[in-house]
Design a protein around this motif. Structure first.
Motif, PDB file in Angstrom:
ATOM      1  N   UNK A   9       0.874  -1.230  -0.092  1.00 18.00           N
ATOM      2  CA  UNK A   9       0.059   0.104  -0.008  1.00 18.00           C
ATOM      3  C   UNK A   9       0.864   1.409  -0.090  1.00 18.00           C
ATOM      4  N   UNK A  10       2.224   1.166   0.437  1.00 20.35           N
ATOM      5  CA  UNK A  10       2.932   2.481   0.644  1.00 20.35           C
ATOM      6  C   UNK A  10       3.491   2.702  -0.677  1.00 20.35           C
ATOM      7  N   UNK A  11       3.196   1.867  -1.698  1.00 18.56           N
ATOM      8  CA  UNK A  11       3.960   2.219  -2.890  1.00 18.56           C
ATOM      9  C   UNK A  11       2.964   3.178  -4.051  1.00 18.56           C
ATOM     10  N   UNK A  12       1.623   2.805  -3.397  1.00 17.90           N
ATOM     11  CA  UNK A  12       0.593   3.701  -4.217  1.00 17.90           C
ATOM     12  C   UNK A  12       0.502   4.950  -3.820  1.00 17.90           C
ATOM     13  N   UNK A  13      -0.455   5.826  -4.445  1.00 22.94           N
ATOM     14  CA  UNK A  13      -0.794   7.102  -4.145  1.00 22.94           C
ATOM     15  C   UNK A  13      -1.524   7.243  -3.114  1.00 22.94           C
ATOM     16  N   UNK A  14      -2.120   8.423  -2.867  1.00 24.19           N
ATOM     17  CA  UNK A  14      -2.927   8.837  -1.822  1.00 24.19           C
ATOM     18  C   UNK A  14      -4.333   8.528  -1.962  1.00 24.19           C
ATOM     19  N   UNK A  15      -5.401   8.265  -0.967  1.00 27.55           N
ATOM     20  CA  UNK A  15      -6.638   8.184  -1.395  1.00 27.55           C
ATOM     21  C   UNK A  15      -7.448   9.199  -1.710  1.00 27.55           C
ATOM     22  N   UNK A  16      -8.198   9.244  -2.997  1.00 26.94           N
ATOM     23  CA  UNK A  16      -8.850  10.384  -3.126  1.00 26.94           C
ATOM     24  C   UNK A  16     -10.083  10.322  -2.414  1.00 26.94           C
ATOM     25  N   UNK A  17     -10.537  11.750  -1.899  1.00 25.45           N
ATOM     26  CA  UNK A  17     -11.739  11.906  -1.058  1.00 25.45           C
ATOM     27  C   UNK A  17     -12.955  11.094  -1.607  1.00 25.45           C
ATOM     28  N   UNK A  18     -13.690  10.793  -0.540  1.00 28.23           N
ATOM     29  CA  UNK A  18     -14.778  10.197  -0.777  1.00 28.23           C
ATOM     30  C   UNK A  18     -16.049  10.532  -1.826  1.00 28.23           C
ATOM     31  N   UNK A  19     -16.173  12.060  -1.869  1.00 29.60           N
ATOM     32  CA  UNK A  19     -17.292  12.717  -2.509  1.00 29.60           C
ATOM     33  C   UNK A  19     -17.349  12.396  -4.104  1.00 29.60           C
ATOM     34  N   UNK A  20     -16.314  12.125  -4.502  1.00 33.34           N
ATOM     35  CA  UNK A  20     -16.138  12.094  -6.026  1.00 33.34           C
ATOM     36  C   UNK A  20     -16.579  10.595  -6.469  1.00 33.34           C
ATOM     37  N   UNK A  21     -16.897   9.611  -5.333  1.00 33.41           N
ATOM     38  CA  UNK A  21     -17.281   8.115  -5.802  1.00 33.41           C
ATOM     39  C   UNK A  21     -18.625   7.861  -5.826  1.00 33.41           C
ATOM     40  N   UNK A  22     -18.933   7.211  -6.922  1.00 33.74           N
ATOM     41  CA  UNK A  22     -20.543   6.752  -6.934  1.00 33.74           C
ATOM     42  C   UNK A  22     -20.490   5.336  -7.719  1.00 33.74           C
ATOM     43  N   UNK A  23     -21.323   4.354  -6.519  1.00 32.92           N
ATOM     44  CA  UNK A  23     -21.825   3.286  -7.224  1.00 32.92           C
ATOM     45  C   UNK A  23     -22.722   3.144  -8.166  1.00 32.92           C
ATOM     46  N   UNK A  24     -22.242   2.996  -9.441  1.00 30.31           N
ATOM     47  CA  UNK A  24     -23.456   3.330 -10.548  1.00 30.31           C
ATOM     48  C   UNK A  24     -24.429   1.911 -10.780  1.00 30.31           C
ATOM     49  N   UNK A  25     -23.773   0.766 -11.037  1.00 28.99           N
ATOM     50  CA  UNK A  25     -24.398  -0.246 -11.202  1.00 28.99           C
ATOM     51  C   UNK A  25     -23.913  -1.522 -10.561  1.00 28.99           C
ATOM     52  N   UNK A  26     -24.763  -2.616 -10.525  1.00 31.33           N
ATOM     53  CA  UNK A  26     -24.244  -3.784  -9.868  1.00 31.33           C
ATOM     54  C   UNK A  26     -25.023  -4.888 -10.861  1.00 31.33           C
ATOM     55  N   UNK A  27     -24.017  -5.696 -11.721  1.00 34.09           N
ATOM     56  CA  UNK A  27     -24.594  -6.738 -12.656  1.00 34.09           C
ATOM     57  C   UNK A  27     -24.755  -8.122 -11.983  1.00 34.09           C
ATOM     58  N   UNK A  28     -25.651  -8.665 -12.531  1.00 32.91           N
ATOM     59  CA  UNK A  28     -26.003 -10.155 -12.159  1.00 32.91           C
ATOM     60  C   UNK A  28     -26.007 -11.019 -13.360  1.00 32.91           C
TER      61      UNK A  28
END
Length: 255
Positions: free
Chosen positions: A236-255
């Motif tokens: 985890x330390x090799x990756x970048x910072x965690x982007x803030x939550x407000x830009x994230x959207x769960x759009x669809x779940x496929x079955x």
């Protein structure tokens, strides 16, 4: 409002809901002690309608501030409310920032998370200062100059089946970090930058860490091909910072 019949497993039906919500005022989806959550509001609404205390099953446990347009939940009920009427009944008692889009009966063994074939998330970055006050709850306001083509090249390394341990926040209880990302698209429509990602499953904060890493590559902190090394590192330390939550959207779940 509707007559409640005593719970009897042989008589219960499983209801599936597709819901959307603005996560700005909630501490995530999952019920938490002394916290305002989406699940708590839904369960409270069902009690108000039927008197039944249910336990919702969700396709994903979105974090505080994260939004959804296609979250899927299911619950068992002995209520006589017709399946198509649950949408209208619940919307009549839910807060304005939670809406039921569809309601249907499903098989009793249906599980929103375990039966999902893939999930689609979008992440929105707003790239100018003007208007930031309006978009700050619904996008990551990031005015850094970004090399979009370099970000797209980096995104190519994410697609496929990999161990995504580098893109999982510490504290996750999972033991298997392998996931398959089916697509990761970046669309530039200034002032918005839209990331669309579909996978068979996601680790804790996986989309936000991928987004944060792509943004750092876009700023020139490291080249696109570094994404390949970050994946291989499983750190985890090799990756970048965690982007803030407000830009994230769960759009669809496929079955």
């Amino acid at each position: 409002m509707y007559k409640h019949m005593p719970m009897n497993r042989e008589e219960t039906k499983r209801v599936k809901l597709i819901i959307e919500y603005d996560g700005s005022n909630y501490h995530g989806f999952q019920v938490q002690k002394n916290a305002h959550t989406i699940q708590a509001e839904l369960e409270k609404a069902i009690i108000r309608l039927t008197g039944e205390k249910v336990s919702l099953i969700a396709a994903g446990r979105t974090d505080a501030g994260v939004h959804a347009l296609g979250q899927v939940v299911a619950f068992d009920t002995a209520s006589r409310i017709p399946p198509e009427r649950w949408k209208y009944a619940l919307n009549s008692v839910l807060p304005f920032d939670i809406r039921v889009r569809e309601s249907t009966y499903v098989d009793r063994d249906f599980h929103p998370r375990f039966h999902a074939q893939s999930k689609i998330y979008h992440y929105i970055i707003y790239r100018q200062e003007k208007g930031a006050v309006f978009y700050r709850r619904y996008a990551w306001v990031n005015t850094d100059p970004l090399d979009i083509e370099e970000m797209k090249r980096a995104a190519g390394y994410i697609i496929g089946t990999h161990d995504f341990r580098s893109f999982c926040s510490s504290g996750s209880p999972v033991k298997n970090f392998t996931r398959t990302v089916k697509r990761l698209e970046i669309t530039d429509r200034f002032p918005f930058l839209l990331l669309k990602i579909e996978a068979d499953g996601f680790l804790y904060n996986m989309v936000r860490i991928i987004t944060g890493t792509l943004a750092e590559i876009g700023k020139g902190d490291y080249p696109a091909q570094a994404m390949k090394d970050i994946l291989k590192a499983r750190d985890r330390k090799r990756a970048g910072a965690t982007a803030p939550p407000q830009g994230l959207y769960l759009i669809e779940v496929k079955y």
